[in-house]
Design an enzyme around this catalytic site. Structure first.
Site, PDB file in Angstrom:
ATOM      1  N   HIS A  84      33.913  41.118  35.565  1.00  0.00           N
ATOM      2  CA  HIS A  84      33.037  40.181  35.642  1.00  0.00           C
ATOM      3  C   HIS A  84      31.406  41.171  34.912  1.00  0.00           C
ATOM      4  O   HIS A  84      30.359  40.549  35.252  1.00  0.00           O
ATOM      5  CB  HIS A  84      32.437  41.869  37.102  1.00  0.00           C
ATOM      6  CG  HIS A  84      32.280  42.989  37.218  1.00  0.00           C
ATOM      7  ND1 HIS A  84      33.092  44.082  37.013  1.00  0.00           N
ATOM      8  CD2 HIS A  84      31.332  44.053  37.037  1.00  0.00           C
ATOM      9  CE1 HIS A  84      32.653  45.155  37.135  1.00  0.00           C
ATOM     10  NE2 HIS A  84      31.323  44.898  37.524  1.00  0.00           N
ATOM     11  N   ASP A 221      40.259  43.575  36.099  1.00  0.00           N
ATOM     12  CA  ASP A 221      39.048  42.332  35.752  1.00  0.00           C
ATOM     13  C   ASP A 221      39.003  42.846  34.261  1.00  0.00           C
ATOM     14  O   ASP A 221      37.994  44.066  33.804  1.00  0.00           O
ATOM     15  CB  ASP A 221      37.846  43.797  36.428  1.00  0.00           C
ATOM     16  CG  ASP A 221      37.090  43.109  37.200  1.00  0.00           C
ATOM     17  OD1 ASP A 221      36.487  42.363  36.054  1.00  0.00           O
ATOM     18  OD2 ASP A 221      35.799  43.386  37.688  1.00  0.00           O
ATOM     19  N   SER A 624      31.251  49.896  34.723  1.00  0.00           N
ATOM     20  CA  SER A 624      31.890  48.780  34.596  1.00  0.00           C
ATOM     21  C   SER A 624      32.257  48.584  33.127  1.00  0.00           C
ATOM     22  O   SER A 624      31.237  48.783  32.360  1.00  0.00           O
ATOM     23  CB  SER A 624      31.472  47.782  35.149  1.00  0.00           C
ATOM     24  OG  SER A 624      31.761  47.823  36.231  1.00  0.00           O
TER      25      SER A 624
END
Ligand code: ARG
Ligand code: GLU
Length: 689
Positions: A84, A221, A624
């Site tokens: 992402h 991810d 992230s």
């Protein structure tokens, strides 16, 4: 016997790690935490984590783009981050013919790696406490505005000195603890960063917005990039002649796996938290801001989803936009619930009562009352401002109109802006959003806080629908040819366009009616918070404080652990490929895995292939892509999310329920090999086991 048992118990109590894993600590001050980290299992030293004299783990961690973290995993610039985080770059390389979002992308050699305009990675060179230098010339009789200007001037001198002479250096001075302390951060920014690999979205975004922020989770991810440098290993603009960057340090990879209780350490750049906020500040978030923004975004998401489900082309155009609208939308839901469930407002009020009693007769007397009244004054204006950002500012056509105006003198920039806008624009979505948002605006925002322009338009047209119909029929910005034909002389025509007129009217309202009050209050709030922060530190002398997140590099440590989200329910901390197969459903977009994954699974032997794991590290948005590191400093995972029930950790950390979610590094390796067929990449990685 009894005595031995007692001794054993005492011994166990001593080695039993403290449970509370709250905190995101400054790497430069990690020596203050290292004993606690070691007591909990960490086997490296403070110098191994952060050092300015020798290569340390910090040299393998980067700020990826402007809001994620990444880590170096080879001597040749190879970098891991989240899918992402790479999403918008992968999307920009995608079209219906080459749909890398859908199918994944794998460079089979260096020549196939794809450059990404505008993407940078920033390595932290050093950080240091510059509080004295920043406050030089300040005295307590000054106003907050005067203090600001002292801080600004001194900071500018410090950053200028820190970047003089170095290639690609960027420096900034960041306030910690609301300006009780200042740190200088010096970065080296590399700007040739190429895409090496990304799994198909059905792996990298498996579970989509449905599983986002949730456990059990099975999202692969990750995406893989490579940092390039000039021949001197220094930052350089993209060029075919650039060579892979040779980092001072890169992570070694451990394939030994994780189990409940294992020490974990997340090294990355959390974006923003407010752990020391007062009750009214929190009450505004959970009772006003979160619920109202959630409602507005629900309207947009319903429209976007409707059209994405109807067409693959629209899905590509809006997938990145939808993901970002939905991400905060879902987080706010968990946050508001968590604040309520933990009764945070009352817990804070209770704390404030004790603080006030203690503060009597000190310089902190009256502070809480002052903050309280400042929030009460500011909040209605702030809510109106949030309505502005979540409504008028999200109508795509209006923002585009404004960028066209800004680029009118520059034909090339105008053409680029127009190309990228129309590539991903679908008028029915924008038009229906306009109607839904302008309706909600009038219904929910108190009339005194609505702009006169809005009231006039609604009165004149009778409905948001009629207003939209007329605006979209008359605006030139809907027509790509008309926009591309614009010249600098067309400025009057552009200014008179109804889309730009609306954009400006809302902006003027914000700028004239809301902003002055908000800024004035915020400046006083910041000042009061600075004192309140210091006050809390004086009030709780024995507590270890950590500064709120501000996208600067932090260390959070904890351990692998499941949690109980509700009465009678316990979540185990590890998920496996078996769970992916259980969720697999060709009829649901978010759960439709690649056929290749089904085939591999059918071969057998992969049931226990680990996919994700939970731990107690205190992380936030911005973490992230952060490396998740084991007790020996080796890479075991990549952080990518938190559990929904624990997202209030930006305001209050509950060790029972706050968990970060990481991708198990072994699933990444599995995907490189089995899905990408790119195991040549293993040659440059170092595996410790
Ligand atoms: N919740 C994660 C974060 O805050 C992942 C977001 C991207 N995924 C998505 N489905 N929108 O960034
Ligand atoms: N996915 C988040 C990010 O983009 C991290 C999750 C979180 O907020 O903890 O940074």
């Amino acid at each position: 016997m009894k005595r031995n048992l007692l001794l054993l118990l005492v011994f166990l109590a001593a080695i039993q790690p403290l449970r509370a894993d709250e905190g995101m600590w400054l790497p430069a001050l990690i020596s203050q935490r290292i004993a606690d980290m070691q007591a909990k299992g960490f086997r490296l030293s403070a110098e191994d984590v952060y050092s300015v004299n020798q290569a340390s783990l910090k040299d393998a961690v980067v700020l990826f783009g402007s809001g994620c973290t990444g880590e170096l995993v080879s001597d040749e610039g190879l970098l891991f981050t989240n899918h992402h985080c790479g999403y918008s770059y992968i999307q920009r390389h995608s079209s219906v013919e080459h749909d890398y979002l859908k199918d994944g992308f794998w460079a089979m050699n260096r020549g196939e790696e794809l450059p990404n305009r505008g993407l940078t990675v920033s390595f932290l060179d050093r950080m240091e406490d510059v509080t004295d230098a920043v406050l030089k010339g300040y005295d307590t009789s000054m106003t907050e505005a005067q203090r600001d200007s002292v801080v600004r001037v001194n900071s500018r001198a410090l950053t200028a000195a820190a970047t003089a002479g170095g290639k690609g250096l960027r420096a900034s001075v960041e306030a910690l603890y609301y300006g009780n302390q200042y740190f200088l951060f010096v970065f080296k920014v590399y700007r040739d960063v190429r895409l090496v690999g990304a799994p198909p979205s059905s792996i990298g975004k498996f579970g989509g917005d449905t599983d986002n922020w949730m456990w059990p989770r099975h999202t692969g991810d990750f995406s893989i990039f490579r940092v390039y440098a000039g021949k001197d290993n220094e930052p350089a603009d993209y060029s075919e002649d650039n060579v892979p960057y040779r980092p001072k340090k890169s992570f070694k990879i451990s394939r030994a796996g994780v189990k409940e209780g294992d020490f974990t350490f997340v090294y990355g750049c959390p974006g923003s938290t407010k752990e020391y906020a007062m009750s009214e500040d929190v009450r505004y978030v959970s009772e006003f801001s979160d619920p109202q923004k959630i409602a507005l975004r629900t309207l947009r998401l319903d429209n976007i989803k409707k059209y994405m489900d109807m067409s693959q082309a629209v899905r590509i155009q809006y997938s990145s936009k939808a993901a970002s609208v939905s991400n905060a939308w879902k987080k706010w839901q968990g946050e508001a619930k968590g604040i309520e469930k933990n009764d945070v407002v009352n817990v804070k009020r209770d704390y404030e009562r004790r603080f006030k009693a203690w503060a009597k007769g000190t310089r902190y007397e009256g502070l809480v009352e002052r903050l309280d009244s400042l929030f009460n004054r500011r909040n209605p204006y702030y809510l109106a401002y949030e309505y502005y950002t979540e409504t008028a500012r999200t109508i795509e056509l209006l923002s585009f109109a404004s960028s066209v105006r800004n680029n009118l003198e520059n034909p090339q920039a105008l053409a680029n802006t127009a190309e990228s806008f129309y590539k991903d624009y679908f008028r029915p979505i924008d038009e229906e959003n306009f109607v839904a948002l302008m309706d909600a605006f009038g219904k929910n925002l108190p009339e005194d806080f609505q702009p006169a322009y809005y009231k006039e338009k609604m009165a004149a047209y009778g409905s948001a629908q009629a207003w939209a119909d007329d605006l979209f029929a008359r605006t030139l910005f809907i027509d790509k040819d008309k926009v591309l034909a614009l010249k600098a002389e067309d400025s009057d025509k552009v200014e008179a366009d109804p889309a730009l007129e609306m954009y400006d009217a809302f902006y003027d309202w914000y700028n004239e009616d809301l902003r002055p009050v908000i800024n004035e209050c915020n400046s006083e709030i910041n000042l009061a918070y600075r004192d309140y922060m210091q006050g809390q530190m004086d009030f709780e002398k024995d507590k270890a404080f950590y500064p709120d997140a501000n996208l600067t590099l932090r260390v959070a440590y904890g351990h692998v652990e499941g949690y109980a989200p509700a009465d009678g329910v316990y979540y185990y901390p590890v998920s496996t490929l078996k769970g992916i197969i259980e969720k697999d459903d060709p009829n649901i977009f978010d759960y439709d895995i690649p056929q290749r994954l089904r085939d591999i699974y059918a071969e057998g032997g992969h049931e226990d292939q680990p996919v994700c794991f939970l731990a107690t590290n205190h992380t936030s948005g911005g973490n992230s892509g952060s490396p998740v590191i084991n007790a020996d400093g080796n890479l075991i995972g990549i952080n990518f999310d938190r559990v929904w029930e624990g997202t209030m950790s930006d305001i209050v950390f509950d060790p029972e329920i706050c968990r970060n979610i990481s991708l198990d590094i072994r699933y990444l390796l599995f995907c490189i090999e089995q899905i990408g067929g790119a195991s040549y990449l293993f040659d440059e990685m170092t595996f410790v086991d």
